[in-house]
Design an enzyme around this catalytic site. Structure first.
Site, mmCIF file in Angstrom:
data_model
loop_
_atom_site.group_PDB
_atom_site.id
_atom_site.type_symbol
_atom_site.label_atom_id
_atom_site.label_comp_id
_atom_site.label_asym_id
_atom_site.label_seq_id
_atom_site.Cartn_x
_atom_site.Cartn_y
_atom_site.Cartn_z
ATOM 1 C CG ASP A 6 -8.809 9.895 -4.952
ATOM 2 O OD1 ASP A 6 -7.942 10.497 -4.909
ATOM 3 O OD2 ASP A 6 -10.096 9.554 -4.360
ATOM 4 C CD GLU A 10 -6.220 25.605 4.752
ATOM 5 O OE1 GLU A 10 -6.168 24.757 5.355
ATOM 6 O OE2 GLU A 10 -7.162 26.420 5.120
ATOM 7 C CE LYS A 44 -7.146 15.799 0.639
ATOM 8 N NZ LYS A 44 -6.534 14.321 1.209
ATOM 9 C CG ASP A 75 -0.917 11.426 3.322
ATOM 10 O OD1 ASP A 75 -2.441 11.044 3.702
ATOM 11 O OD2 ASP A 75 -0.617 10.536 2.511
ATOM 12 C CE1 TYR A 114 -8.780 20.248 8.389
ATOM 13 C CE2 TYR A 114 -6.717 19.340 8.531
ATOM 14 C CZ TYR A 114 -8.052 19.285 8.529
ATOM 15 O OH TYR A 114 -8.661 17.717 8.615
ATOM 16 C CE LYS A 153 -6.496 13.159 -2.570
ATOM 17 N NZ LYS A 153 -6.295 11.683 -2.875
ATOM 18 C CB CYS A 212 21.385 -19.717 -13.417
ATOM 19 S SG CYS A 212 20.688 -19.723 -11.589
ATOM 20 C CB CYS A 223 22.940 -23.447 -10.739
ATOM 21 S SG CYS A 223 21.802 -23.073 -12.061
ATOM 22 C CB CYS A 257 17.767 -21.168 -13.925
ATOM 23 S SG CYS A 257 18.744 -22.553 -13.365
ATOM 24 C CB CYS A 314 18.986 -24.059 -9.818
ATOM 25 S SG CYS A 314 19.183 -22.250 -9.635
HETATM 26 P P1 AMP Z 1 -10.244 12.919 1.914
HETATM 27 O O1 AMP Z 1 -9.793 11.995 2.956
HETATM 28 O O2 AMP Z 1 -9.160 12.479 0.583
HETATM 29 O O3 AMP Z 1 -11.702 13.028 1.371
HETATM 30 O O4 AMP Z 1 -9.520 14.141 2.394
HETATM 31 C C1 AMP Z 1 -10.302 14.965 3.268
HETATM 32 C C2 AMP Z 1 -9.510 14.877 4.443
HETATM 33 O O5 AMP Z 1 -8.076 15.695 4.182
HETATM 34 C C3 AMP Z 1 -9.668 15.581 5.690
HETATM 35 O O6 AMP Z 1 -10.662 14.799 6.562
HETATM 36 C C4 AMP Z 1 -8.575 16.121 6.410
HETATM 37 O O7 AMP Z 1 -8.207 15.102 7.199
HETATM 38 C C5 AMP Z 1 -7.384 15.994 5.290
HETATM 39 N N1 AMP Z 1 -6.738 17.343 5.211
HETATM 40 C C6 AMP Z 1 -5.589 17.408 5.063
HETATM 41 N N2 AMP Z 1 -4.953 18.623 5.279
HETATM 42 C C7 AMP Z 1 -6.286 19.570 5.106
HETATM 43 C C8 AMP Z 1 -6.600 20.820 5.072
HETATM 44 N N3 AMP Z 1 -5.526 21.843 4.706
HETATM 45 N N4 AMP Z 1 -7.693 21.214 5.137
HETATM 46 C C9 AMP Z 1 -8.860 20.492 5.106
HETATM 47 N N5 AMP Z 1 -8.513 18.978 5.216
HETATM 48 C C10 AMP Z 1 -7.420 18.627 4.970
HETATM 49 ZN ZN ZN Z 2 20.013 -21.809 -11.399
#
Ligand code: AMP
Ligand code: ZN
Length: 665
Positions: A35, A111, A113, A115, A222, A309, A403, A406, A421, A427
């Protein structure tokens, strides 16, 4: 570096990372670093619109559609999100919005995010009709049958839902289920999965939906998109979705200022560790849908939403013991053996400590509680010690002097961070490591012989070095564990066939320190045979293109060693290649010395690979993209038009296949 080159190289790098991450599901950089680079590129592009490129990584969401699932165009595009890392970033964002919205009071919804793998699910008359992966944002893969197996995804809605809409969310694999899956895999002798995110997205592309049903996947929603949904705010959207039967996490907050947003961020930066699934930030959204509409989208993301992030995940755990590994070259790597701890979705038991300096720098000791962090790399690293938890009787780490394998004294030369070593021939891990390197795919590529067998052969005293491989007989190897008639035959045959491997690879296989594949090629071409190379002094070696004093002294040292000399003369007697082939010798010239040549398109009389080889044997370098440093572009049939335009704009001579071959002859 020129601005233009800087932009190009960032784009190229990001494209590469994108491909690794989205297409191959194999991250080569941490999200955070990615990023930062992307932001850098965005800033440069904003400042220099003259270098616009419709295929820039900043303009796309990332990912190419693969696999055999049907491709479906999204009803509405699935956007990416802009990223922020500080309160200032959020305030700047608010100011940008106010320029569009005037002084309207802006409310935010925060909200988490999640993963996982993003998904868009279409409902018609309350029934799930289709689920599509994000793909490139415009179109994705139809994974309906697989998504339908996820228990938390409603197949039939309840309440006052609109007749037709899409809902977006994230498919995640909660930690507990992930750990359970891995425990089963380990029990079955399979490798554990790396992390929940990749496993979740991989699950969606499984061919057998019954297998998907077995996986403890979850779907967190979401966002609702569609006409006439009657929804006027993001907050209401979340409530409605919950009402209709969707799983919408309760962790969300309606905020009236960026201060309140920061409170939420700070609370969850640490609070997320108690959540059952992985999160990597907070998503801040403008609450009012009318405001959202006014703000609209950039080419990549909504102007009304922003991701914040979290920094790389960090945990603390007890360091039980420091042990030491001996590598093929005798290098010693200290390893921290940790009390197992969950980090970014995987259980961490070990971390590399790199070298003695690293241990001294952080004053790391056995019995300490240490902070462990995971960036893009697979092996986690220790980033510090929690001194408040240090036991009273703690003693500074004394780095080993001998070592562990050895028991010979270790050596550390000036300017080298590592201890070695130097008991090269006595060894055990060095002996087997060298043989394992010798037989590896890029070296002698010996079929029918693997690393474990090398260990066995050594343990049974059948081999002491790689030359011994060539005198092994079927009768000798047959009694080994897990050897059968056929595998014993294959082993001996594989060894015998390896005598055809060309000189440059034999040279690489010898395992001379600092002599990698490329250096081996250079040396083979410069000296043409092993006898000349063995007689070369440092001065002569340094005169070879790209060979420095470090490599030169290592080469001289290797060939001055009596044992090595004897092994090489034995290998010669078994018929291994120690000179360049006739063909290589004949075709070799310096005609293209110092020139970088780019090859593009399809060729008639030679293949692309052959063409590249011709360039290299004539002293040239094959370039992957055109830059001002390119000497020629060799153009075949069906060459990409962008390459031609680029070459023309930089005044780079474009030659045909025939013209090029003529140049050489
Ligand atoms: P990025 O891939 O980093 O650009 O982030 C965008 C992605 O975040 C979206 O495509 C979603 O899949 C994900 N995401 C996860 N949680 C959320 C949320 N609460 N609102 C919107 N997007 C979300
Ligand atoms: Zn050795």
């Amino acid at each position: 570096m020129q601005i233009k080159e800087q932009i190009e190289s960032l784009r190229q790098e990001l494209r590469e990372h994108n491909h690794n991450y989205y297409v191959l599901d194999n991250a080569t950089i941490s999200d955070y670093e990615f990023d930062i680079k992307l932001k850098e590129l965005q800033a440069l592009e904003a400042k220099h619109p003259e270098f616009y490129d419709a295929s820039s990584p900043t303009l796309r969401v990332g990912g190419t559609v693969t696999k055999n699932f049907d491709t479906v165009v999204h009803n509405e595009r699935m956007y990416s999100l802009d990223n922020s890392y500080s309160k200032e970033d959020l305030e700047d964002w608010e100011k940008r919005m106010q320029r569009i919205l005037g002084d309207a009071q802006v409310e935010f919804v925060c909200e988490l995010k999640y993963d996982g793998a993003s998904i868009s699910i279409t409902y018609e008359n309350g029934q799930l009709v289709r689920a599509v992966t994000r793909g490139d944002g415009f179109q994705g893969d139809d994974v309906t049958t697989n998504v339908k197996t996820i228990k938390s995804v409603p197949l039939q809605l309840k309440g006052d839902y609109p007749p037709k809409f899409d809902i977006r969310g994230e498919i995640v694999l909660p930690f507990e289920g992930f750990a359970q899956m891995n425990a089963e895999r380990i029990e079955n002798g399979e490798d554990p999965y790396m992390n929940p995110r990749n496993t979740a997205s991989g699950s969606l592309k499984l061919q057998d939906s019954a297998a998907v049903a077995q996986r403890p996947l979850d779907c967190l929603l979401y966002s609702i998109v569609g006409q006439n949904t009657g929804i006027t705010s993001q907050w209401q959207m979340l409530e409605k979705a919950r009402e209709w039967g969707f799983k919408v996490p309760e962790v969300a907050k309606l905020c009236h200022s960026t201060d309140e947003v920061m409170d939420f961020v700070n609370q969850w930066d640490s609070g997320r560790h108690t959540l059952p699934y992985e999160t990597d930030g907070v998503v801040v959204k403008v609450n009012n849908i009318q405001h959202q509409d006014e703000l609209g989208f950039t080419s990549k993301s909504p102007r009304w939403a922003m991701a914040y992030k979290f920094k790389a995940e960090q945990v603390s755990t007890l360091l039980n013991e420091i042990t030491y590994q001996v590598g093929r070259t005798g290098s010693i790597t200290p390893v921290a053996n940790l009390e197992p701890v969950l980090l970014a979705g995987t259980t961490v038991k070990r971390a590399s400590l790199h070298n003695a300096d690293q241990i001294a720098k952080f004053d790391i000791r056995e019995g300490d509680t240490v902070f462990v962090e995971k960036g893009g790399e697979i092996i986690p690293k220790i980033v510090g010690v929690d001194f408040t938890k240090r036991p009273q009787d703690s003693k500074p780490t004394e780095y080993i002097t001998h070592c562990p394998e050895c028991h010979e004294p270790l050596v550390r030369t000036e300017g080298d961070a590592k201890h070695y070593c130097v008991n090269y021939y006595g060894c055990p891990p060095q002996i087997t490591g060298r043989i394992q390197h010798f037989i590896s795919r890029k070296a002698m590529d010996i079929e029918g012989l693997g690393s474990e067998t090398v260990e066995l052969l050594y343990k049974e005293d059948l081999i002491q070095n790689y030359a011994d491989l060539y005198t092994l007989t079927k009768e000798q190897v047959l009694p080994l564990e897990r050897m059968a008639e056929k595998s014993a035959e294959n082993l001996v045959k594989g060894v015998a066939e390896s005598v055809k491997i060309p000189f440059e690879r034999v040279l690489f296989a010898l395992g001379i320190r600092f002599v990698g594949e490329t250096v081996a090629k250079k040396l083979a071409r410069a000296y043409k045979n092993i006898d000349a190379l063995m007689m070369a002094n440092e001065e002569s070696l340094i005169a070879v293109d790209e060979i420095g004093s470090r490599i030169a002294s290592s080469v001289v040292e290797f060939f001055n060693n009596e044992t090595n000399k004897e092994i090489i003369s034995r290998l010669k007697s078994y018929g291994l290649q120690f000179t360049l082939s006739e063909e290589q010798l004949e075709n070799q010239t310096d005609k293209l010395k110092g020139l970088t040549i780019v090859v593009s398109g399809v060729f008639e009389t030679v293949s692309r690979t052959e063409l590249k080889k011709i360039i290299e044997t004539n002293g040239g370098k094959v370039g992957s993209s055109i830059s001002s440093k390119t000497a020629y572009l060799v153009a075949g049939d069906k060459m990409g038009p962008s390459k031609r335009t680029k070459a023309e704009s930089l005044n780079i001579p474009i030659v045909t296949e025939a013209e090029f071959l003529e140049m050489i002859n």
